[in-house]
Design an enzyme around this catalytic site. Structure first.
Site, PDB file in Angstrom:
ATOM      1  N   HIS A 134       0.831  -1.213   0.176  1.00 21.52           N
ATOM      2  CA  HIS A 134      -0.242   0.065   0.053  1.00 21.52           C
ATOM      3  C   HIS A 134       1.055   1.436   0.017  1.00 21.52           C
ATOM      4  O   HIS A 134       0.374   2.414  -0.385  1.00 21.52           O
ATOM      5  CB  HIS A 134      -1.071   0.181   1.258  1.00 21.52           C
ATOM      6  N   ASP A 141      -7.698  -1.788  -1.470  1.00 26.00           N
ATOM      7  CA  ASP A 141      -8.692  -2.806  -0.645  1.00 26.00           C
ATOM      8  C   ASP A 141     -10.153  -1.915  -1.230  1.00 26.00           C
ATOM      9  O   ASP A 141     -10.489  -1.008  -0.941  1.00 26.00           O
ATOM     10  CB  ASP A 141      -8.267  -2.364   0.862  1.00 26.00           C
ATOM     11  N   GLU A 203      -6.439 -12.631   0.882  1.00 24.63           N
ATOM     12  CA  GLU A 203      -7.422 -11.560   1.057  1.00 24.63           C
ATOM     13  C   GLU A 203      -8.455 -11.169  -0.241  1.00 24.63           C
ATOM     14  O   GLU A 203      -7.736 -10.742  -1.210  1.00 24.63           O
ATOM     15  CB  GLU A 203      -6.672 -10.018   1.337  1.00 24.63           C
ATOM     16  N   HIS A 206      -8.305  -7.247  -1.506  1.00 23.88           N
ATOM     17  CA  HIS A 206      -6.921  -6.763  -1.936  1.00 23.88           C
ATOM     18  C   HIS A 206      -6.289  -7.250  -3.286  1.00 23.88           C
ATOM     19  O   HIS A 206      -6.201  -8.215  -3.637  1.00 23.88           O
ATOM     20  CB  HIS A 206      -5.798  -7.273  -0.979  1.00 23.88           C
TER      21      HIS A 206
END
Length: 238
Positions: A134, A141, A203, A206
Site C-alpha cells: 500500500h 482494498d 485477502e 486486496h
C-alpha cells in the site's frame, strides 16, 4: 521476507492521483483515520496514475455486466507510518481476543500472534527494496456496492484475521447464503482482474497493479515471464 519481496523494482515515477469521489463509492469516515492512524497531510484515497486508470476500467466493466453496481474503495495509499500503526493496533486486538495482556506475553506467544498478524498485514518496512504494497500507491482494498447503494455482504469484513478472508473460502459451500458470498467475491475479482489487477492470495479485498506482489503473482501464473515491479514506495520529490 515474503516471496514477492524478492521481485526487483524499476520505479517508473508515476504520480499519485486522487480517486474521484464522484466516480467511486468511498468508505467514509476512513476506517484507519477514525482509529487515529497518522496520515498527516496525506490522503488514503490516492493511487498511482495507471492504477487509477485500472480502477476506472474495472468499474466500467462491472457496470456493463451489473448496471448500478459500484466498486467501493475501503483503502488505497498508506504511508509506512500508518502501516506500522495498523500492525500495532491489530496486534493489540489479537492479544485482547485471547484474553491476554501485552506486558505478560511470553516470547513464543508474541511470535505466534505476530505470525498471525503478518499473514494479513505487510511488514512496515522502510527498506526501499521491500516496501509494503500500500505504500507504493499500487494496492487497493475494495468491495462492492449494489444498485441500491448498499455495501454487499462478502462473507467477512475487510481486514478480518481469519480463513474466511481467503478469496475462495466459500467456494465449496452448498447452502445459498454462503454460495452468494463466493459469487460476489468472484464478481469483484473478475472485474478487477479484467482491468489488469492481481488479487492477494489470502485477502478477497486486496488487489494491486504494478507492485512487487502483482509481478510475483504474474510470474507464478506464467513461469517464463520475468515480470518486475514498476512502483516502489512512493516518495514525494522536493
Amino acid at each position: 521476507m515474503k516471496p514477492y519481496q524478492q521481485i526487483p523494482i524499476a520505479e517508473c515515477g508515476e504520480p499519485l492521483l486522487p480517486i474521484p469521489p464522484d466516480s467511486f463509492s468511498l468508505v467514509l469516515p476512513h476506517p484507519y483515520e477514525a482509529l487515529g492512524a497518522p496520515y498527516g497531510d496525506k490522503s488514503p484515497f490516492y493511487v498511482r496514475e495507471s492504477v487509477l486508470g485500472g480502477l476506472v476500467q474495472a468499474q466500467k466493466g462491472l457496470h456493463q455486466q451489473f448496471p448500478g453496481w459500484q466498486i467501493q474503495i475501503f483503502d488505497a495509499y498508506r504511508p509506512v507510518s500508518v502501516q506500522q500503526y495498523m500492525v500495532d493496533y491489530t496486534f493489540q486486538v489479537e492479544v485482547q481476543k485471547l484474553g491476554l495482556l501485552p506486558e505478560n506475553l511470553t516470547q513464543s506467544q508474541r511470535e505466534a500472534i505476530l505470525e498471525r498478524v503478518y499473514e494479513f498485514w505487510a511488514v512496515p518496512s522502510f527498506d526501499p527494496a521491500t516496501p509494503p504494497p500500500h505504500s507504493t500507491g499500487a494496492a487497493v482494498d475494495v468491495t462492492l456496492v449494489d444498485e441500491t447503494g448498499q455495501p454487499v455482504n462478502m462473507g467477512s469484513a475487510i481486514d478480518e484475521i481469519s480463513p474466511r478472508s481467503y478469496p475462495d473460502h466459500f467456494a465449496n459451500w452448498e447452502d445459498s447464503e454462503h454460495h452468494c458470498y463466493h459469487q460476489y467475491r468472484q464478481r469483484l475479482r473478475e472485474a478487477m482482474m479484467r482491468a489488469g489487477f492481481q488479487q492477494h492470495p489470502q485477502e478477497w479485498w486486496h488487489f494491486s497493479m504494478g507492485d512487487q506482489m502483482w509481478a510475483w503473482l504474474i510470474r507464478q501464473k506464467n513461469p517464463g515471464e520475468a515480470a518486475i515491479a514498476r512502483y516502489g514506495r512512493f516518495e514525494e520529490k522536493g
